[in-house]
Design an enzyme around this catalytic site. Structure first.
Site, short mmCIF file in Angstrom:
data_model
loop_
_atom_site.label_atom_id
_atom_site.label_comp_id
_atom_site.label_asym_id
_atom_site.label_seq_id
_atom_site.Cartn_x
_atom_site.Cartn_y
_atom_site.Cartn_z
N GLY A 234 -44.27 -19.28 13.50
CA GLY A 234 -45.81 -19.59 13.64
C GLY A 234 -46.07 -18.84 15.05
O GLY A 234 -45.79 -17.94 15.48
N GLY B 199 -49.25 -8.83 14.87
CA GLY B 199 -47.94 -8.23 14.23
C GLY B 199 -47.63 -8.91 12.93
O GLY B 199 -46.99 -8.33 12.09
N HIS B 200 -47.51 -10.26 13.20
CA HIS B 200 -47.18 -11.00 11.69
C HIS B 200 -48.19 -10.52 10.63
O HIS B 200 -47.89 -10.62 9.53
CB HIS B 200 -47.60 -12.51 12.04
CG HIS B 200 -46.52 -13.11 13.12
ND1 HIS B 200 -46.80 -13.69 14.23
CD2 HIS B 200 -45.06 -13.28 13.08
CE1 HIS B 200 -45.73 -14.14 14.82
NE2 HIS B 200 -44.85 -13.92 14.03
N GLY C 135 -40.38 -7.60 11.34
CA GLY C 135 -40.71 -6.41 12.01
C GLY C 135 -39.77 -5.87 12.83
O GLY C 135 -38.78 -6.34 13.23
N LYS D 166 -39.96 -4.90 15.79
CA LYS D 166 -39.75 -5.35 17.15
C LYS D 166 -38.47 -5.96 17.76
O LYS D 166 -37.99 -5.70 18.58
CB LYS D 166 -41.12 -6.39 17.43
CG LYS D 166 -40.86 -6.86 18.72
CD LYS D 166 -42.21 -7.74 19.32
CE LYS D 166 -41.94 -9.17 18.25
NZ LYS D 166 -40.97 -9.93 18.87
N ASP D 167 -38.20 -6.77 16.37
CA ASP D 167 -36.97 -7.30 16.72
C ASP D 167 -35.90 -6.62 15.96
O ASP D 167 -35.25 -7.06 14.89
CB ASP D 167 -37.03 -8.97 16.10
CG ASP D 167 -38.15 -9.65 16.72
OD1 ASP D 167 -38.05 -9.70 18.01
OD2 ASP D 167 -39.17 -10.16 16.22
N SER E 143 -46.06 -10.23 20.56
CA SER E 143 -45.03 -11.20 20.45
C SER E 143 -45.83 -12.65 20.69
O SER E 143 -46.76 -12.80 21.43
CB SER E 143 -43.87 -10.95 21.24
OG SER E 143 -43.13 -12.30 21.47
O1 PAF Z 1 -38.53 -13.73 14.37
C1 PAF Z 1 -38.79 -14.84 14.26
O2 PAF Z 1 -39.84 -15.29 14.24
C2 PAF Z 1 -37.53 -15.56 13.86
O3 PAF Z 1 -36.28 -15.46 14.27
C3 PAF Z 1 -37.30 -15.90 12.13
C4 PAF Z 1 -37.13 -14.51 11.34
C5 PAF Z 1 -38.75 -16.45 11.52
C6 PAF Z 1 -36.23 -16.63 12.09
O4 PAF Z 1 -36.49 -18.13 12.43
#
Ligand code: PAF
Length: 178
Positions: free
Chosen positions: A19, A24-25, A137, A139-140, A175
């Site tokens: 959420g 980015g999302h 993403g 980013k992670d 982020s």
């Molecule tokens: O990147 C995130 O927001 C979380 O680590 C994810 C991939 C939704 C897992 O809870």
């Protein structure tokens, strides 16, 4: 390989999130919408990936604005489960695989157990949602590598797609924690 389901001829693209949705999302969601017959976003603040109770308590929770952004992005489906629904047997680590060295270096060193929690929730969400494509993403990046290893270990029938980093005008990676 795509799995056929009765009455279903297309693909489901899945964007897992916690959420507090930002551009980015939304870039991941728009791509999932473009590349699949249906796109599904999950919003679940996963307790098992937090090793600090206060960090979990303070994590932003903004379902109202999130739903508005999903509607604007034409996302077809939202999955927003409770912890009991995702972890009916409790939140103990129940996988017979763990990320090993990937959980011990870089971010893993600062947040022990974090990537085990990420692996645990992704395994559950992939079992529940059963998408053909999973969008995450860049980013992670370490998280993407953990999920890639999880998918390979369990031979999960899903294609992992890593989307490039989306940045603020000043260059900072977007982020939910910014
Ligand atoms: O990147 C995130 O927001 C979380 O680590 C994810 C991939 C939704 C897992 O809870």
């Amino acid at each position: 390989m795509l799995r056929a389901r009765p009455g279903w001829s297309g693909t489901l693209g899945f964007v897992p999130t916690m959420g507090a949705l930002h551009e980015g999302h939304l870039a991941l969601i728009r791509r999932a919408v473009d590349e699949n017959e249906r796109a599904l976003c999950s919003i679940f603040v996963n307790p098992t990936q937090f090793n600090d109770e206060s960090d979990l308590a303070q994590y932003p929770r903004t379902p109202g604005p999130d739903i508005g952004r999903l509607v604007e992005a034409d996302c077809d489906l939202l999955y927003m489960p409770s912890a009991g629904e995702v972890y009916p047997g409790g939140t103990g680590y129940d996988l017979d695989w763990d990320p090993g060295a990937l959980d011990e270096v870089m971010e893993g060193r600062q947040r022990p157990g974090h990537f085990k929690g990420v692996a645990q929730i992704l395994k559950r969400l992939l079992e529940i949602v059963q998408p053909q494509r999973l969008y995450m993403g860049q980013k992670d990046y370490q998280q993407v590598r953990v999920v890639e290893a999880l998918i390979a270990h369990y031979q999960l029938p899903v294609q992992l797609i890593m989307h490039p980093i989306v940045r603020e005008p000043d260059g900072l990676a977007m982020s939910s924690r910014n």
